[in-house]
Design an enzyme around this catalytic site. Sequence first.
Site, short mmCIF file in Angstrom:
data_model
loop_
_atom_site.label_atom_id
_atom_site.label_comp_id
_atom_site.label_asym_id
_atom_site.label_seq_id
_atom_site.Cartn_x
_atom_site.Cartn_y
_atom_site.Cartn_z
N VAL A 61 0.69 -1.20 0.07
CA VAL A 61 0.24 0.11 0.08
C VAL A 61 0.82 1.22 0.06
O VAL A 61 0.33 2.42 -0.38
CB VAL A 61 -1.07 -0.02 1.24
CG1 VAL A 61 0.02 0.20 2.45
CG2 VAL A 61 -1.94 0.73 1.11
N TYR A 62 2.15 1.40 0.09
CA TYR A 62 2.97 2.43 0.34
C TYR A 62 3.36 2.83 -1.10
O TYR A 62 3.99 2.21 -2.03
CB TYR A 62 4.45 2.15 0.97
CG TYR A 62 4.45 1.65 2.17
CD1 TYR A 62 3.35 1.96 3.03
CD2 TYR A 62 5.58 1.29 3.00
CE1 TYR A 62 3.23 1.56 4.41
CE2 TYR A 62 5.68 1.06 4.36
CZ TYR A 62 4.48 1.01 4.90
OH TYR A 62 4.38 0.74 6.37
N SER A 63 2.38 3.98 -1.54
CA SER A 63 2.76 4.70 -2.66
C SER A 63 2.12 3.74 -3.79
O SER A 63 2.73 3.73 -4.92
CB SER A 63 3.84 5.10 -3.04
OG SER A 63 4.54 6.15 -1.99
N GLY A 64 1.01 2.97 -3.33
CA GLY A 64 0.44 1.92 -4.49
C GLY A 64 1.49 1.07 -5.19
O GLY A 64 1.32 0.55 -6.45
N GLY A 65 2.46 0.66 -4.19
CA GLY A 65 3.31 -0.31 -4.82
C GLY A 65 4.68 0.04 -5.51
O GLY A 65 5.48 -0.73 -5.59
#
Length: 348
Positions: A61-65
């Site tokens: 989930v960090y920066s959408g991958g």
Amino acid sequence: MEYRRLGTSGLMVPALSFGAGTFGGRGELFGAWGDTDAQEARRLVDVSLDAGVTMFDTADVYSGGASEEVLGAAIKGRRDQVIVSTKAGLPMGERPMDAGTSRSRLIKAVEDALRRLGTDYLDLFQLHAFDAGTPVEEVMSALDDLVRAGKIRYTGVSNFSGWQLMKSQAVADRYGYQRYSAHQVYYSLVGRDYEWELMPLARDQGVGAVVWSPLGWGRLTGGIRRGQPLPAQSRLHRTADYGPPVEDELLFRVVDALDEIAEETGRTVPQIALNWLLSRPTVSSVIIGARNEDQLRQNLGAVGWSLTADQIARLDTASHKPAPYPYFPYERQEGFARLNPSPVRSAG
């Protein structure tokens, strides 16, 4: 660098780990954390490895991958030198199967993480949140299958309550599945709730704490002082509502104590706050983040020395909050305390 067992598992992890939440920098929350690209990330990995920091933590989930992708690029060619830790379970989209920890979701999440990280196995895979809609038996069975397939070495959770973690361990024991070795938790001088239930559980069950936001969501970086405005560069302007709440009086009481000890030791406020955590029971590794090399090197100064017993006691006093029910009798009344000594008191 000191190395510790991850709980009672055989995995040795550094006392400090590097958090890659600043890698990628996409979206409102993670864009405020940082926007480290692959070249900058490779330099931060270089500095970390030189200091003995071998574990790098991220999440889908960090920066959408993007964080996993940047970390994968930064460790390319030296996979055998690092411990890769990632998490999954929080929403990655709007579709029903874009969130949670069902069997199909876990298999897809692991495959996606392996692809983004450019590796064929994860050293530590953690569930980012408890999924109340999926039977624990399904979760533990899926994770065990992924372990047996060689795609995951060790498993853990993040932000679980005591009963959620204990039920999971009981299911693992019942069916012979791999037990959780790690619990990634919020723990800091301005957030000691971990000690009330999760720390005793961790000690009993052999689960190592991997601490996130050890500086209280950026509040213990040394820039916040009583009677002064929030520094212009503080990420709290944009992210305070996302993180754990902290009462102002508690924060300033802790900062006052940190300032006194900083003057005595010649160490910085964040170094002292991190060093205090490293002395706590069940803590296997503390995750440090950094937007740049200077921040990283400062945080690395938290190891290689120790606070005195008196300094620890003063920090304990400044950061203390009354325990909630049903824990306060065990804290206040001698009879309860004799029957149930706390990990913190017994460690001292």
